[in-house]
Design an enzyme around this catalytic site. Structure first.
Site, mmCIF file in Angstrom:
data_model
loop_
_atom_site.group_PDB
_atom_site.id
_atom_site.type_symbol
_atom_site.label_atom_id
_atom_site.label_comp_id
_atom_site.label_asym_id
_atom_site.label_seq_id
_atom_site.Cartn_x
_atom_site.Cartn_y
_atom_site.Cartn_z
ATOM 1 N N HIS A 17 0.834 -1.211 0.000
ATOM 2 C CA HIS A 17 0.000 0.000 0.000
ATOM 3 C C HIS A 17 0.864 1.253 0.000
ATOM 4 C CE1 HIS A 17 -3.274 -2.590 2.167
ATOM 5 N NE2 HIS A 17 -3.015 -3.004 0.937
ATOM 6 N N HIS A 39 -8.927 -1.952 -5.279
ATOM 7 C CA HIS A 39 -7.848 -2.232 -4.327
ATOM 8 C C HIS A 39 -6.851 -3.231 -4.906
ATOM 9 C CE1 HIS A 39 -5.725 -2.387 -0.564
ATOM 10 N NE2 HIS A 39 -5.635 -3.700 -0.758
ATOM 11 N N ASP A 60 -2.845 -2.797 -5.212
ATOM 12 C CA ASP A 60 -1.831 -3.796 -4.856
ATOM 13 C C ASP A 60 -0.880 -4.062 -6.021
ATOM 14 O OD1 ASP A 60 -2.690 -4.210 -2.254
ATOM 15 O OD2 ASP A 60 -3.884 -5.976 -2.731
ATOM 16 N N HIS A 109 -0.540 -11.062 -4.818
ATOM 17 C CA HIS A 109 0.854 -10.663 -4.613
ATOM 18 C C HIS A 109 1.835 -11.677 -5.212
ATOM 19 C CE1 HIS A 109 -0.583 -7.437 -2.145
ATOM 20 N NE2 HIS A 109 -1.201 -8.287 -1.335
#
Length: 300
Positions: A81, A238, A242, A265
């Site tokens: 973030h 969001h 990321d 991720h």
């Protein structure tokens, strides 16, 4: 995209709890010398080397967040973030001091970091900014997940997600990375999770700092947060946040389109690693020179 290398004009300070560790942490972002890059410093550790460069080769875990660890064992968790905020504002050089193991969660988005840095001020130098220009397609898969880079004249992200939960379902979002589009369309989007998963996450040592103040929480009845969503498609926004943070671990902006289906991720790290490993797929470019060349081509 910013053409000159940028740092902060003054230190920026905040404090909070880590999303997964629940540990309280104080963070100080300091101006840094041109060319020094983004570096984390664990000031609470007694190790031979407490500094952790924000680069792909130091990624050691992608379990519900991106964790960096240097060779001496200094680590910083959940950096995505903050990295997204740095990428979105075009900050190249900054020293980030932390007295704990994880970046503070703040409200679960990048917006508090953006406002913090804008309040401190941004300072540009005469040094030209470089970018990684994608020259040919590079793609990776991980089961049903897919991601890849495509040559493009801009830095852009195009993703889709697909959750069985009816509160999310299938969503897609695409944007060109500029300071204004990031700040208004992406930075405020918060991280999210499911109430049904909390027990298992806590047993695994995760989500110990998670709350309705820093996460969108979903139950069988929908969004639990009394204020609701900031965007109707806040979940995919969001995920785009990321992505931007994870890709900035390249050490520079990436001039190209990143397209992904069901990104996470781990997939972002895998795709970035594949791009950087194929030296025929990218090159360094001076952004000002690239912009000038493109303007001349557009004129015929």
């Amino acid at each position: 995209m910013m053409m000159e290398r940028t740092t902060l004009a003054a230190p920026a300070v905040c404090a909070g709890v880590g999303l997964h560790t629940g540990a309280r942490v104080r963070m100080v972002m300091k101006p840094a010398a041109v060319g020094s890059g983004i570096v984390f410093d664990r000031t609470d550790l007694d190790l031979p080397d407490t500094r952790v460069p924000a680069r792909r080769e130091f990624v050691r875990s992608t379990d519900l967040g991106t964790t960096l660890i240097n060779d001496a064992g200094a680590s910083v968790a959940t950096v995505e973030h903050l990295m997204a905020a740095l990428a979105g504002l075009g900050v190249d050089d900054v020293l980030i001091e932390l007295d704990g193991p994880e970046a503070p969660a703040m409200d679960g988005s990048s917006a508090p970091f953006v406002e913090l840095m804008l309040h401190a001020g941004l300072k540009t130098s005469a040094a030209p900014r470089r970018a990684i220009q994608v020259l040919k397609p590079v793609s990776v898969t991980d089961g049903a997940r897919q991601a890849g880079f495509i040559p493009a004249l801009k830095q852009a992200i195009d993703i889709e997600i697909d959750f069985s939960d009816p509160s999310i379902g299938k969503q897609s979002f695409a944007f060109e990375v500029t300071r204004e589009t990031f700040r208004t369309l992406v930075a405020p989007a918060r991280t999210f999770g499911f109430r049904r998963d909390l027990g298992a996450l806590l047993k695994a040592g995760l989500a110990r700092g998670s709350s309705l103040e820093n996460s969108v929480v979903l139950t069988e009845n929908g969004v639990e947060n009394p204020e609701g969503l900031r965007f109707a498609d806040e979940f995919v926004r969001h995920k785009a946040l990321d992505v931007l943070g994870d890709l900035y671990l390249a050490g520079a902006p990436i001039l190209g389109l990143y397209r992904a289906s069901r990104p996470g991720h781990g997939l972002n790290a895998k795709a970035l690693g594949a791009l950087l490993a194929d030296t025929s797929a990218w090159r360094w470019v001076n952004l000002r020179e690239a912009q000038t060349a493109e303007a001349l081509r557009a004129q015929g």
